[in-house]
Structures are given as C-alpha cells and as structure tokens.
Scaffold this active site. Structure first.
Site, short mmCIF file in Angstrom:
data_model
loop_
_atom_site.label_atom_id
_atom_site.label_comp_id
_atom_site.label_asym_id
_atom_site.label_seq_id
_atom_site.Cartn_x
_atom_site.Cartn_y
_atom_site.Cartn_z
N HIS A 26 -0.68 30.66 -1.17
CA HIS A 26 -1.64 29.70 -0.61
C HIS A 26 -1.83 30.02 0.87
CE1 HIS A 26 -3.58 25.93 0.53
NE2 HIS A 26 -2.82 25.99 1.60
N LYS B 189 3.85 31.13 -3.86
CA LYS B 189 3.77 30.24 -5.02
C LYS B 189 4.82 30.59 -6.08
CE LYS B 189 -1.13 29.00 -4.51
NZ LYS B 189 -2.45 28.97 -5.19
N TYR C 152 -2.54 19.05 -2.91
CA TYR C 152 -3.84 19.51 -3.42
C TYR C 152 -4.82 18.35 -3.65
CZ TYR C 152 -2.45 24.41 -4.08
OH TYR C 152 -2.07 25.72 -3.89
N ASN D 7 -1.84 32.86 -8.40
CA ASN D 7 -2.37 33.89 -7.49
C ASN D 7 -1.47 34.13 -6.28
OD1 ASN D 7 -2.89 31.50 -6.23
ND2 ASN D 7 -5.11 31.73 -6.19
N GLU E 158 -1.69 20.45 6.43
CA GLU E 158 -0.72 21.13 5.56
C GLU E 158 0.60 21.43 6.28
OE1 GLU E 158 -2.95 24.45 4.03
OE2 GLU E 158 -4.16 23.16 2.74
N1 UDP Z 1 -7.39 27.39 -8.89
C1 UDP Z 1 -7.39 27.42 -10.27
N2 UDP Z 1 -8.58 27.62 -10.93
C2 UDP Z 1 -9.76 27.79 -10.27
C3 UDP Z 1 -9.76 27.72 -8.86
C4 UDP Z 1 -8.56 27.54 -8.20
O1 UDP Z 1 -6.34 27.27 -10.89
O2 UDP Z 1 -10.81 27.96 -10.92
C5 UDP Z 1 -6.12 27.18 -8.17
C6 UDP Z 1 -5.59 28.44 -7.48
O3 UDP Z 1 -4.16 28.43 -7.55
C7 UDP Z 1 -6.08 28.25 -6.07
C8 UDP Z 1 -5.92 26.73 -5.89
O4 UDP Z 1 -6.31 26.20 -7.15
O5 UDP Z 1 -5.34 29.01 -5.14
C9 UDP Z 1 -6.76 26.10 -4.81
O6 UDP Z 1 -8.11 26.46 -5.03
P1 UDP Z 1 -9.04 26.90 -3.82
O7 UDP Z 1 -10.45 26.90 -4.30
O8 UDP Z 1 -8.72 26.09 -2.60
O9 UDP Z 1 -8.61 28.44 -3.59
P2 UDP Z 1 -7.82 29.14 -2.40
O10 UDP Z 1 -8.17 28.43 -1.11
O11 UDP Z 1 -6.35 29.03 -2.74
O12 UDP Z 1 -8.29 30.57 -2.42
MG MG Z 2 -8.07 26.42 -0.66
#
Ligand code: UDP
Ligand code: MG
Length: 138
Positions: free
Chosen positions: A115, A9, A49, A112, A126
């Site tokens: 992805h 990212k 997303y 974070n 994806e």
């Molecule tokens: N994210 C965020 N706030 C939150 C949860 C998720 O900004 O409270 C962002 C974060 O970058 C995350 C992405 O949205 O990686 C997608 O969320 P998901 O729940 O799918 O998490 P992941 O699968 O990436 O662990």
């Molecule tokens: Mg996810």
C-alpha cells in the site's frame, strides 16, 4: 521533506518479501521514520480502507488485509508520496511497470504486495492511524 505511509501487505509478508521491499524504499530516497509489524483486526482494516467502503471489493479486501501480519512504515523523503507511488507501480500487478514493487512481488489486483498513500491528506490520515508521536524517530 514529505511523509507517506507504506504497508507490506499480507501476501508479501507470507512470501518472505519484507526485506526486498524495504530495500527498495531505502535505496530510493525514502527513509524510515517509523516501522512496526502487526496483524490488523477486521475493524482496523475497515477503518483504514473506509474510503472504499462502498466498493464491490471492500469485504474481500478487508478479509485479505486482516488475514495475516503486515509491516507498516512511515517513510520520509523529497516528494515521498509520488516517489513511493512510482516505486509501487499500478494497482494491478499485471499492468504495473517492469521492476516496480507490485510488478515484481504482487499476485493479483487485490494481493498486490504493498500500500502507499495517494495524497497529502491520505498520508496524514494514514500515518496518524498507525503511529503516535513517540513511535516515530522525529
Ligand atoms: N483492490 C481490489 N480490487 C480492485 C481495486 C482495488 O481488491 O478492483 C484493492 C487493492 O488491494 C488495492 C486496494 O484495494 O491496493 C485499494 O484500492 P486503490 O484503488 O486505492 O488502489 P491503490 O491506491 O492501492 O493502488
Ligand atoms: Mg489507494
């Protein structure tokens, strides 16, 4: 063999962690079958997303993901989807297990570092979102 999609990212690209992150894929049984660096438009980030479009963090996430270049990888290996999720760690870097990519390189729950696809269906969607047949080595 299974395939999954990973993204380094914008936060991790800006901090110079591309190599450290890719090394973890390569040394943990995730081979690279496709890779490219690009900057997502807002529309491309929204499409990627799409499942999160109703979530409160959606607009901020799209702003972040389209703010700077990313590195997108199609990874292949036994149990690649779960293997990558295990290497990544929890969404929130402060809760991610020690030595996971997000624990080491993530900044906060949004920024974070990486992805990773969370299921076979999302991996298929994806990978096809970023790579056509000629852009992968097999
Ligand atoms: N994210 C965020 N706030 C939150 C949860 C998720 O900004 O409270 C962002 C974060 O970058 C995350 C992405 O949205 O990686 C997608 O969320 P998901 O729940 O799918 O998490 P992941 O699968 O990436 O662990
Ligand atoms: Mg996810």
């Amino acid at each position: 063999m299974e395939r999954t999609l990973a993204i380094v990212k914008p936060d991790a690209v800006a901090k110079g962690f591309i190599g450290e992150i890719i090394k973890r894929y390569e040394t943990n049984g995730l081979g690279i079958v496709g890779m490219k660096m690009l900057r997502l438009t807002r529309e491309e980030a929204e499409g990627f997303y799409y499942v999160h479009r109703e979530r409160p963090f959606f607009k901020s996430l799209v702003d972040f993901m389209s703010s700077c270049p990313v590195v997108v990888l199609a990874l292949e290996g036994d149990g690649a989807i779960k293997k990558n999720r295990d290497l990544m760690g929890a969404t929130d870097p402060s809760k991610a297990a020690k030595d996971t990519i997000r624990n080491l390189f993530g900044t906060n729950i949004e920024r974070n570092a990486v992805h990773g696809s969370d299921s076979k269906d999302s991996a298929a969607f994806e990978i096809a979102y970023f790579f056509n047949r000629l852009e992968m080595i097999r």
